[in-house]
Design a protein around this motif. Structure first.
Motif, PDB file in Angstrom:
ATOM      1  N   THR A 169       3.178   4.482  -2.433  1.00 11.59           N
ATOM      2  CA  THR A 169       2.962   4.036  -1.236  1.00 11.59           C
ATOM      3  C   THR A 169       1.609   3.789  -0.922  1.00 11.59           C
ATOM      4  O   THR A 169       1.263   2.602  -0.504  1.00 11.59           O
ATOM      5  CB  THR A 169       3.807   4.678  -0.107  1.00 11.59           C
ATOM      6  N   THR A 170       0.842   4.621  -1.314  1.00 13.20           N
ATOM      7  CA  THR A 170      -0.666   4.533  -1.147  1.00 13.20           C
ATOM      8  C   THR A 170      -1.466   3.615  -2.093  1.00 13.20           C
ATOM      9  O   THR A 170      -2.216   2.615  -1.673  1.00 13.20           O
ATOM     10  CB  THR A 170      -1.435   5.728  -1.306  1.00 13.20           C
ATOM     11  N   LYS A 171      -0.763   3.268  -3.171  1.00 14.19           N
ATOM     12  CA  LYS A 171      -1.177   2.136  -4.254  1.00 14.19           C
ATOM     13  C   LYS A 171      -0.883   1.024  -3.576  1.00 14.19           C
ATOM     14  O   LYS A 171      -1.531  -0.102  -3.870  1.00 14.19           O
ATOM     15  CB  LYS A 171      -0.652   2.436  -5.531  1.00 14.19           C
ATOM     16  N   LEU A 172       0.432   0.564  -2.852  1.00 19.68           N
ATOM     17  CA  LEU A 172       0.787  -0.465  -2.289  1.00 19.68           C
ATOM     18  C   LEU A 172      -0.054  -0.930  -1.212  1.00 19.68           C
ATOM     19  O   LEU A 172      -0.187  -2.093  -0.945  1.00 19.68           O
ATOM     20  CB  LEU A 172       2.202  -0.556  -1.761  1.00 19.68           C
ATOM     21  N   ALA A 173      -0.845  -0.043  -0.432  1.00 24.06           N
ATOM     22  CA  ALA A 173      -1.845  -0.379   0.578  1.00 24.06           C
ATOM     23  C   ALA A 173      -2.986  -0.366   0.000  1.00 24.06           C
ATOM     24  O   ALA A 173      -4.283  -0.719   0.592  1.00 24.06           O
ATOM     25  CB  ALA A 173      -1.728   0.771   1.527  1.00 24.06           C
ATOM     26  N   GLY A 174      -3.433  -0.417  -1.538  1.00 25.94           N
ATOM     27  CA  GLY A 174      -4.725  -0.538  -1.859  1.00 25.94           C
ATOM     28  C   GLY A 174      -5.069  -1.738  -2.813  1.00 25.94           C
ATOM     29  O   GLY A 174      -4.049  -2.784  -2.427  1.00 25.94           O
TER      30      GLY A 174
ATOM     31  N   VAL B  81       3.197 -11.735   1.136  1.00 27.94           N
ATOM     32  CA  VAL B  81       4.077 -10.830   2.367  1.00 27.94           C
ATOM     33  C   VAL B  81       4.966 -10.179   1.374  1.00 27.94           C
ATOM     34  O   VAL B  81       5.236  -8.825   2.014  1.00 27.94           O
ATOM     35  CB  VAL B  81       4.739 -11.963   2.984  1.00 27.94           C
ATOM     36  N   ALA B  82       5.394 -10.432   0.297  1.00 28.48           N
ATOM     37  CA  ALA B  82       6.442  -9.812  -0.131  1.00 28.48           C
ATOM     38  C   ALA B  82       5.893  -8.157  -0.511  1.00 28.48           C
ATOM     39  O   ALA B  82       6.679  -7.350  -0.642  1.00 28.48           O
ATOM     40  CB  ALA B  82       7.016 -10.363  -1.438  1.00 28.48           C
ATOM     41  N   VAL B  83       4.854  -7.997  -0.687  1.00 31.03           N
ATOM     42  CA  VAL B  83       4.249  -6.989  -1.192  1.00 31.03           C
ATOM     43  C   VAL B  83       3.875  -6.208   0.092  1.00 31.03           C
ATOM     44  O   VAL B  83       4.124  -5.039   0.065  1.00 31.03           O
ATOM     45  CB  VAL B  83       2.742  -7.035  -1.686  1.00 31.03           C
TER      46      VAL B  83
END
Length: 128
Positions: A91-96, A106-108
């Motif tokens: 999850t933190t990588k998805l915000a990085g 937007v899919a990310v």
């Protein structure tokens, strides 16, 4: 004279009840909104501002998640939910940079929101 009479121990920075994954979700929704507005605009100045705000908000998502990960969740939570460390890492990588900071897709942002919802589900289960 200044020696404490009693020693107290706390398991978190402040009394329980202050932690909530809702703040991370709110920031992630803001990230998604910036991406949507970026895609809908043809104004380069507006797009630059949208990207700058999106990157700040993405970092805020990570910070809110890190507080939950490092301050709220305890060893017994990780024993009960062995996927928790991996979930926070993903999850933190998805915000990085490899996620919402590095794209306007937007899919990310939707993937990030879904992961935050998974964390929230576990969080609220630990509060019962």
């Amino acid at each position: 004279m200044f020696t404490p009479k009693i020693t107290v121990h706390a398991h978190c920075d402040l009394p329980c009840g202050i932690y909530d994954p809702a703040q991370a979700k709110l920031e992630a929704q803001s990230v998604k909104a910036c991406m949507e507005r970026y895609g809908a605009s043809s104004d380069p100045d507006f797009k630059a501002r949208a990207v700058a705000i999106k990157e700040v908000r993405s970092n805020m998502v990570k910070e809110n998640l890190w507080v939950l990960w490092t301050d709220y969740f305890k060893p017994n939570h990780f024993e009960t939910y062995p996927q928790l460390n991996t979930l926070f890492n993903e999850t933190t990588k998805l915000a990085g940079a490899a996620g919402t900071k590095g794209t306007n897709d937007v899919a990310v942002a939707d993937k990030l929101l879904a992961k935050i919802d998974e964390i929230a589900e576990i969080f609220w289960a630990t509060k019962k």
